[in-house]
Every structure is written in structure tokens, then in C-alpha cells.
Design a protein around this motif. Structure first.
Motif, PDB file in Angstrom:
ATOM      1  N   UNK A   6     -41.384  33.735 -19.094  1.00 30.40           N
ATOM      2  CA  UNK A   6     -42.544  33.361 -18.835  1.00 30.40           C
ATOM      3  C   UNK A   6     -42.496  31.896 -18.343  1.00 30.40           C
ATOM      4  N   UNK A   7     -41.708  31.249 -18.298  1.00 31.39           N
ATOM      5  CA  UNK A   7     -42.089  30.038 -17.580  1.00 31.39           C
ATOM      6  C   UNK A   7     -43.492  30.116 -17.067  1.00 31.39           C
ATOM      7  N   UNK A   8     -44.159  28.926 -16.958  1.00 31.34           N
ATOM      8  CA  UNK A   8     -45.576  28.898 -16.735  1.00 31.34           C
ATOM      9  C   UNK A   8     -46.047  27.695 -15.962  1.00 31.34           C
ATOM     10  N   UNK A   9     -47.043  27.891 -15.134  1.00 28.59           N
ATOM     11  CA  UNK A   9     -47.680  26.764 -14.484  1.00 28.59           C
ATOM     12  C   UNK A   9     -48.600  26.093 -15.492  1.00 28.59           C
ATOM     13  N   UNK A  68     -43.411  23.553 -15.869  1.00 30.75           N
ATOM     14  CA  UNK A  68     -44.262  23.115 -16.971  1.00 30.75           C
ATOM     15  C   UNK A  68     -45.160  21.925 -16.660  1.00 30.75           C
ATOM     16  N   UNK A  69     -44.830  21.141 -15.672  1.00 30.71           N
ATOM     17  CA  UNK A  69     -45.669  19.992 -15.357  1.00 30.71           C
ATOM     18  C   UNK A  69     -45.874  19.075 -16.552  1.00 30.71           C
ATOM     19  N   UNK A  74     -44.583  18.841 -24.685  1.00 34.69           N
ATOM     20  CA  UNK A  74     -45.145  19.590 -25.812  1.00 34.69           C
ATOM     21  C   UNK A  74     -44.369  20.886 -26.057  1.00 34.69           C
ATOM     22  N   UNK A  75     -43.980  21.540 -24.993  1.00 36.54           N
ATOM     23  CA  UNK A  75     -43.180  22.765 -25.132  1.00 36.54           C
ATOM     24  C   UNK A  75     -41.805  22.416 -25.709  1.00 36.54           C
ATOM     25  N   UNK A  76     -41.212  21.341 -25.241  1.00 37.62           N
ATOM     26  CA  UNK A  76     -39.917  20.911 -25.780  1.00 37.62           C
ATOM     27  C   UNK A  76     -40.005  20.620 -27.279  1.00 37.62           C
ATOM     28  N   UNK A 121     -29.906  26.704 -16.952  1.00 35.04           N
ATOM     29  CA  UNK A 121     -31.063  27.520 -17.295  1.00 35.04           C
ATOM     30  C   UNK A 121     -32.282  27.045 -16.499  1.00 35.04           C
ATOM     31  N   UNK A 122     -33.196  27.957 -16.287  1.00 33.49           N
ATOM     32  CA  UNK A 122     -34.459  27.621 -15.635  1.00 33.49           C
ATOM     33  C   UNK A 122     -35.536  27.292 -16.655  1.00 33.49           C
ATOM     34  N   UNK A 123     -35.572  28.073 -17.748  1.00 34.48           N
ATOM     35  CA  UNK A 123     -36.654  27.933 -18.713  1.00 34.48           C
ATOM     36  C   UNK A 123     -36.172  28.379 -20.088  1.00 34.48           C
TER      37      UNK A 123
END
Length: 389
Positions: A6-9, A68-69, A74-76, A121-123
Motif C-alpha cells: 500500500x504505499x500511499x499518497x 508518503x510526502x 509519522x509512518x516511520x 525497498x520501495x515501501x
């Protein structure tokens, strides 16, 4: 084989919005053709249940600002929090995309998590991008990949992300297998690890919305997809569940609603008040099918239930309907189950007690609001276990 029916905008959940037509990816053929598919595996190989002993857990450090912009930090933080918790119970290897990302991951995760920069890795969605490990009962270990294609190219369809945003994750499974020193092959179907549940004793559960979807397996019949999955996982029976198409980027992964506890026992989360009607109906449909199902050994399934939260006090009201409020997306470790809590005191406590009783292991609940809210995935989505031989 037996079948039952899911990587996400930034700012957009992996599990929200209506999908448009996704780009299809061709399945990769391996091995001899058997009945129109290419299972190509020895009968002794099987993917063990997630409750079997682990050698370690694999994770991936998110570092792409394209994906993620402004939400990236926050995701990290949530990934680091989870990794440190998993590392209390078994080794964790965190793949980071290059030396700079690795340094950042080490600083955030601490010394108990092993961070490597040799696997790009991408995400962070290791459950969907990593390899599925198999054992043969005689000390052997190998693996296979499900040809990750960014959830049927929904990453582009939903969020406008370029194909290149997930280029490293498309080949991640083989690189992880090589690092582990085990054999690797590609399945002849396309999908994700979060889209299938397995008991390690001959039975699989999966949603039709993921696997029988033209954005992943165009032109393949249910029997062809089923036969390949059974062969790859070393199973003999598939229980098909309906799922939901087009309401989230995964097309309704099973691991947010129904999970195996152990052979013969499954758990289903019935939706709480914050979930939209489409997900409430999906959960009830899964419960109905599973309550009437038997597994590969002929056992009538014991179906346990929990309820999702009725409120999300930390989440703005306008975002609650799109929030992945799933206790089910837990990760299993060698001595504890790690899931989430949402701030609904009564429902959090009830879910924790029910999961702990089912597994006979302690349950740790973490606040992972950013991962579940902005990412639309959870602890299971970002981890992949490597079993002991």
C-alpha cells in the motif's frame, strides 16, 4: 482439491476511495504445466501457520517521499515502534533503501533491530512484497513470491503514483530469499501475502475480490488460481470468501477481517459502529461462510468473533469511516501477539482478552494510528515471518 464457496499518497488511505480500472499484470509462469497452470512444487513443501516457531521477522523501512510526502516521519515512527516491540520476542531484520535510510532506521529502531541496506525497498508493506517461506519437514526451507504488482496497479489507479514508485518492491521477495540463503521461485499467479490466510495444516482462506480480479489475474479461472495457490502453500482445500472490490487499494485483503488462530479455529472481526456498511456486510458474509465450512481434515471450523471499535476518539470525525479499525491485523511472534488499540476502552480490552485467550499468549496493544489511519495497513501488513526449519 476441495472448494468452499500500500504505499500511499499523502492524506489518502490504502483502504479508501472507489477504484477505477487497474492495469493488469501478466502472471509469470514457472515449472511444468499441470492442468493449465504451473504449480511446480514438491508435495512435501508447505507454508507453516504463523503460530509455528519463527527464526525471525522481516520488515521494511519506508523512506520514499514520493509515496508518503509530509506523512513520512509519522509512518516511520509507527514502524520503529512496532519493530522494537517485535524485537522483544524474536529477531527482526529491517530492510532499508540505502545507507542514508539505514542510518535513519537504526537511529529510530535502536540496537535490538538489525537494519540492512543491501536489499533495496520501495515501501513498508513486507507482508505483500516479501517471500512466503516453506518447510519440508526434513530441515529444508525454500520460498516463493506472488509477483507483487502494487495491488493490481491500484497504487497508480487510486493515488496517481508512478509505476516506478514500487519498482524495488516488485522484486523484493527474491532478494530477501537470497539473503536468507534459501531457494526461490515465482508463482504463476499475482497477489499479496495479506490476501491469503493459511493454517499450515492443509487449508487456505482467501477473498475472491483479490485473486479473481482482472487487475491481478486476467483470464484465469477460479480453479486455476486455486490450484496454483494450493500447490504453492502445500494445501489441499481452499475456502473462498467474497471480499470487497474497489473500495480500497487492496481490493479487500482478508487479514483485516478473518484470521487463522490455529488449524480448525478462525477469528472474524464483526464491524463496529465506525465502519461503513460495505465492510460490515463483508464481515458478516465471511462469518456466514466460515460458520458452515469444514477444513482439509474434515473439521467443522470453530469461528470466534470480536467486535471492532464503536468510536475512534483520537481520530477526527471526518476521517473515521476511512480508518482501518481492525484488531485482526495483528502480527504473531514467538511468545506474544502484537495488535493495536484505538482508544475505545471497552472494545480495546475485549479484543485483547479474546485474542489472548484464543492463542494462549499475551497480547500487546500499540497505538499505531498513523500506520492504520494514513497508511490503511497494520502490524500484519508490515511484517513477514521466516519460520524455523
Amino acid at each position: 482439491m476441495n472448494t468452499e464457496h500500500d504505499g500511499v499518497r499523502p492524506g489518502i488511505s490504502r483502504r479508501t476511495l472507489l477504484a477505477r480500472t487497474g492495469a493488469a499484470a501478466a502472471a509469470l509462469a514457472v515449472g511444468p504445466v499441470i492442468g493449465g497452470i504451473q504449480p511446480a512444487m514438491a508435495a512435501s513443501w508447505r507454508v507453516p501457520g504463523e503460530d509455528a516457531p519463527h527464526k525471525r521477522t522481516w520488515m521494511a523501512w519506508p523512506s520514499s517521499s514520493t509515496i508518503w510526502g509530509s506523512l513520512l516521519s509519522k509512518i516511520q515512527a509507527d514502524i520503529a515502534k512496532l519493530a522494537k516491540e517485535v524485537a522483544k520476542y524474536e529477531p527482526v531484520i529491517m530492510c532499508a533503501d540505502g545507507s542514508s535510510a539505514a542510518s535513519q532506521a537504526r537511529a529510530a529502531c535502536g540496537s535490538t533491530v538489525t537494519v540492512i541496506s543491501s536489499i533495496p525497498v520501495s515501501d513498508c508493506w513486507m507482508r505483500d512484497t516479501g517471500p512466503l517461506f516453506r518447510v519440508d519437514g526434513a530441515g529444508g526451507l525454500d520460498s516463493f513470491g506472488l509477483n507483487f504488482n502494487a495491488w493490481g496497479e491500484n497504487a497508480t489507479t487510486f493515488y496517481g503514483l508512478p509505476y516506478s514508485a514500487y519498482s524495488k518492491d516488485r522484486v523484493l521477495a527474491g532478494r530477501v530469499a537470497a539473503y536468507s540463503g534459501v531457494g526461490f521461485s515465482k508463482s504463476s499467479v499475482v497477489g499479496e501475502g495479506g490476501g491469503i490466510e493459511y493454517d499450515g495444516d492443509g487449508t487456505l482462506m482467501a477473498t475472491e475480490s483479490c485473486w479473481l480480479n482482472s487487475n491481478r489475474n486476467p483470464g484465469k479461472s477460479r480453479s486455476q488460481v486455486e490450484a496454483e495457490l494450493l500447490a504453492r502453500f502445500g494445501a489441499t482445500k481452499m475456502i473462498w470468501l467474497p471480499g470487497v472490490t474497489g473500495y480500497d487499494v487492496t481490493d479487500g485483503h482478508i487479514d483485516g477481517t478473518a484470521r487463522y488462530i490455529k488449524p480448525g479455529v478462525v477469528m472474524v472481526q464483526l464491524a463496529g459502529d465506525v465502519r461503513p456498511d460495505v465492510w460490515t456486510a463483508n464481515a458478516q458474509a465471511m462469518y456466514n461462510v466460515l460458520s458452515n465450512a469444514t477444513d482439509a481434515r474434515g473439521r467443522r471450523l470453530q469461528v470466534l468473533t470480536i467486535e471492532g471499535p464503536d468510536t475512534l476518539p483520537r481520530i477526527p470525525s471526518g476521517k473515521r469511516a476511512d480508518f482501518l479499525s481492525s484488531y485482526m491485523n495483528w502480527t504473531v511472534t514467538n511468545s506474544a501477539i502484537i495488535t493495536t488499540q484505538f482508544g475505545d476502552t471497552a472494545k480495546d480490552a475485549a479484543a485483547k482478552a479474546a485474542i489472548s485467550a484464543a492463542y494462549g499468549r499475551p497480547v500487546v496493544q500499540l497505538n499505531l494510528d498513523n500506520l492504520y489511519g494514513n497508511g490503511g495497513g497494520g502490524a500484519h501488513c508490515v511484517t513477514m515471518q521466516e519460520p524455523n526449519r
